[in-house]
Design a protein around this motif. Structure first.
Motif, PDB file in Angstrom:
ATOM      1  N   GLY A  34       0.823  -1.220   0.000  1.00 35.15           N
ATOM      2  CA  GLY A  34       0.000   0.000   0.000  1.00 35.15           C
ATOM      3  C   GLY A  34       0.847   1.255   0.000  1.00 35.15           C
ATOM      4  O   GLY A  34       1.654   1.483  -0.892  1.00 35.15           O
ATOM      5  N   ASP A  35       0.697   2.066   1.029  1.00 36.02           N
ATOM      6  CA  ASP A  35       1.409   3.332   1.163  1.00 36.02           C
ATOM      7  C   ASP A  35       2.825   3.049   1.676  1.00 36.02           C
ATOM      8  O   ASP A  35       3.040   2.874   2.883  1.00 36.02           O
ATOM      9  N   ALA A  36       3.774   3.013   0.765  1.00 36.27           N
ATOM     10  CA  ALA A  36       5.153   2.660   1.123  1.00 36.27           C
ATOM     11  C   ALA A  36       5.772   3.684   2.066  1.00 36.27           C
ATOM     12  O   ALA A  36       6.561   3.316   2.947  1.00 36.27           O
ATOM     13  N   LEU A  37       5.431   4.951   1.895  1.00 32.96           N
ATOM     14  CA  LEU A  37       5.991   5.976   2.779  1.00 32.96           C
ATOM     15  C   LEU A  37       5.461   5.792   4.206  1.00 32.96           C
ATOM     16  O   LEU A  37       6.225   5.893   5.167  1.00 32.96           O
ATOM     17  N   LEU A  38       4.189   5.494   4.335  1.00 29.52           N
ATOM     18  CA  LEU A  38       3.630   5.252   5.666  1.00 29.52           C
ATOM     19  C   LEU A  38       4.262   4.014   6.290  1.00 29.52           C
ATOM     20  O   LEU A  38       4.617   4.015   7.482  1.00 29.52           O
ATOM     21  N   ALA A  39       4.433   2.940   5.505  1.00 30.53           N
ATOM     22  CA  ALA A  39       5.072   1.719   6.019  1.00 30.53           C
ATOM     23  C   ALA A  39       6.491   2.029   6.490  1.00 30.53           C
ATOM     24  O   ALA A  39       6.922   1.562   7.553  1.00 30.53           O
ATOM     25  N   TRP A  40       7.227   2.827   5.694  1.00 33.19           N
ATOM     26  CA  TRP A  40       8.590   3.209   6.062  1.00 33.19           C
ATOM     27  C   TRP A  40       8.593   4.000   7.368  1.00 33.19           C
ATOM     28  O   TRP A  40       9.343   3.706   8.291  1.00 33.19           O
ATOM     29  N   ARG A  41       7.751   5.028   7.435  1.00 33.57           N
ATOM     30  CA  ARG A  41       7.744   5.887   8.620  1.00 33.57           C
ATOM     31  C   ARG A  41       7.348   5.116   9.882  1.00 33.57           C
ATOM     32  O   ARG A  41       7.905   5.343  10.954  1.00 33.57           O
ATOM     33  N   THR A  42       6.401   4.208   9.745  1.00 31.84           N
ATOM     34  CA  THR A  42       5.983   3.406  10.888  1.00 31.84           C
ATOM     35  C   THR A  42       7.125   2.507  11.367  1.00 31.84           C
ATOM     36  O   THR A  42       7.430   2.451  12.561  1.00 31.84           O
ATOM     37  N   ALA A  43       7.770   1.812  10.421  1.00 32.12           N
ATOM     38  CA  ALA A  43       8.886   0.928  10.783  1.00 32.12           C
ATOM     39  C   ALA A  43      10.036   1.727  11.382  1.00 32.12           C
ATOM     40  O   ALA A  43      10.651   1.306  12.374  1.00 32.12           O
ATOM     41  N   ARG A  44      10.313   2.882  10.807  1.00 34.61           N
ATOM     42  CA  ARG A  44      11.412   3.717  11.312  1.00 34.61           C
ATOM     43  C   ARG A  44      11.121   4.194  12.737  1.00 34.61           C
ATOM     44  O   ARG A  44      12.011   4.160  13.606  1.00 34.61           O
ATOM     45  N   LYS A  45       9.888   4.607  12.989  1.00 32.79           N
ATOM     46  CA  LYS A  45       9.515   5.084  14.326  1.00 32.79           C
ATOM     47  C   LYS A  45       9.622   3.958  15.354  1.00 32.79           C
ATOM     48  O   LYS A  45      10.156   4.163  16.452  1.00 32.79           O
ATOM     49  N   GLU A  46       9.128   2.768  14.993  1.00 34.28           N
ATOM     50  CA  GLU A  46       9.202   1.632  15.912  1.00 34.28           C
ATOM     51  C   GLU A  46      10.655   1.233  16.175  1.00 34.28           C
ATOM     52  O   GLU A  46      11.018   0.898  17.306  1.00 34.28           O
TER      53      GLU A  46
END
Length: 187
Positions: A74-86
């Motif tokens: 889906g939204d690759a930027l959202l997936a990236w930001r979520t993984a980076r934050k975690e």
């Protein structure tokens, strides 16, 4: 022991900027990584954040090479930001001291591993930029640091089939061109 992770964070910022610049219809574009699309490259680096979080917690690490697009649906930027934050939340002082396996190098504290990990998101930022027709210029300081790491890790990666043979470089090539050629990428 290294505690300054500014290079690591700057590389993640650079990668995030490239992910954010991908046009919605460009995620299927072929990348310089054999058999990987732009989404696969983004997923591989996003999966790397899951891997680092697992290392920080002392948990089993996911395979970030097999079906990497699963990390960025889906939204690759959202997936990236979520993984980076975690991942960032898991990098406590205790976690940064945790010894992690680094192939033939044995074990290193996670903080030291992250100093060398700059290579991964940096080169894949270039791969993603190339695949999606974005500017390909990388931060020269990060390139210099990544090149030193590349020279340490290239042989086992090539032996495992994860890295192409080096390519020749023209006389007078800049360090980014030399790094990319060393990693088998035609700049």
């Amino acid at each position: 022991m290294a505690r300054n992770l500014s290079g690591y964070r700057r590389t993640l910022d650079l990668f995030e900027g490239v992910v954010g610049g991908v046009a919605p219809d460009a995620w299927g574009a072929p990348s310089p990584c054999a058999r990987w699309s732009a989404r696969d490259v983004a997923g591989h680096v996003t999966g790397g954040q899951h891997m680092i979080r697992a290392l920080a917690a002392g948990e089993p690490v996911p395979d970030v090479n097999a079906d990497p697009a699963r990390f960025s649906p889906g939204d690759a930027l959202l997936a990236w930001r979520t993984a980076r934050k975690e991942c960032a939340a898991a990098l406590t002082p205790e976690a940064l001291r945790r010894p992690v396996p680094v192939g033939a190098l044995g074990e290193l504290p996670l903080a030291d591993f992250l100093e060398g990990y700059i290579l991964e998101p940096l080169v894949h930022a270039w791969d993603l930029a190339r695949a999606t027709a974005q500017p390909e210029r990388l931060d020269p300081d990060l390139v210099h640091h990544a090149f030193a790491t590349a020279q340490l890790v290239a042989a086992p990666l090539r032996a495992a089939g994860h890295l192409a043979p080096p390519l020749p470089t023209p006389p007078g090539a800049d360090e980014q061109t030399r790094l990319l050629a060393f990693l088998g990428r035609p700049a």
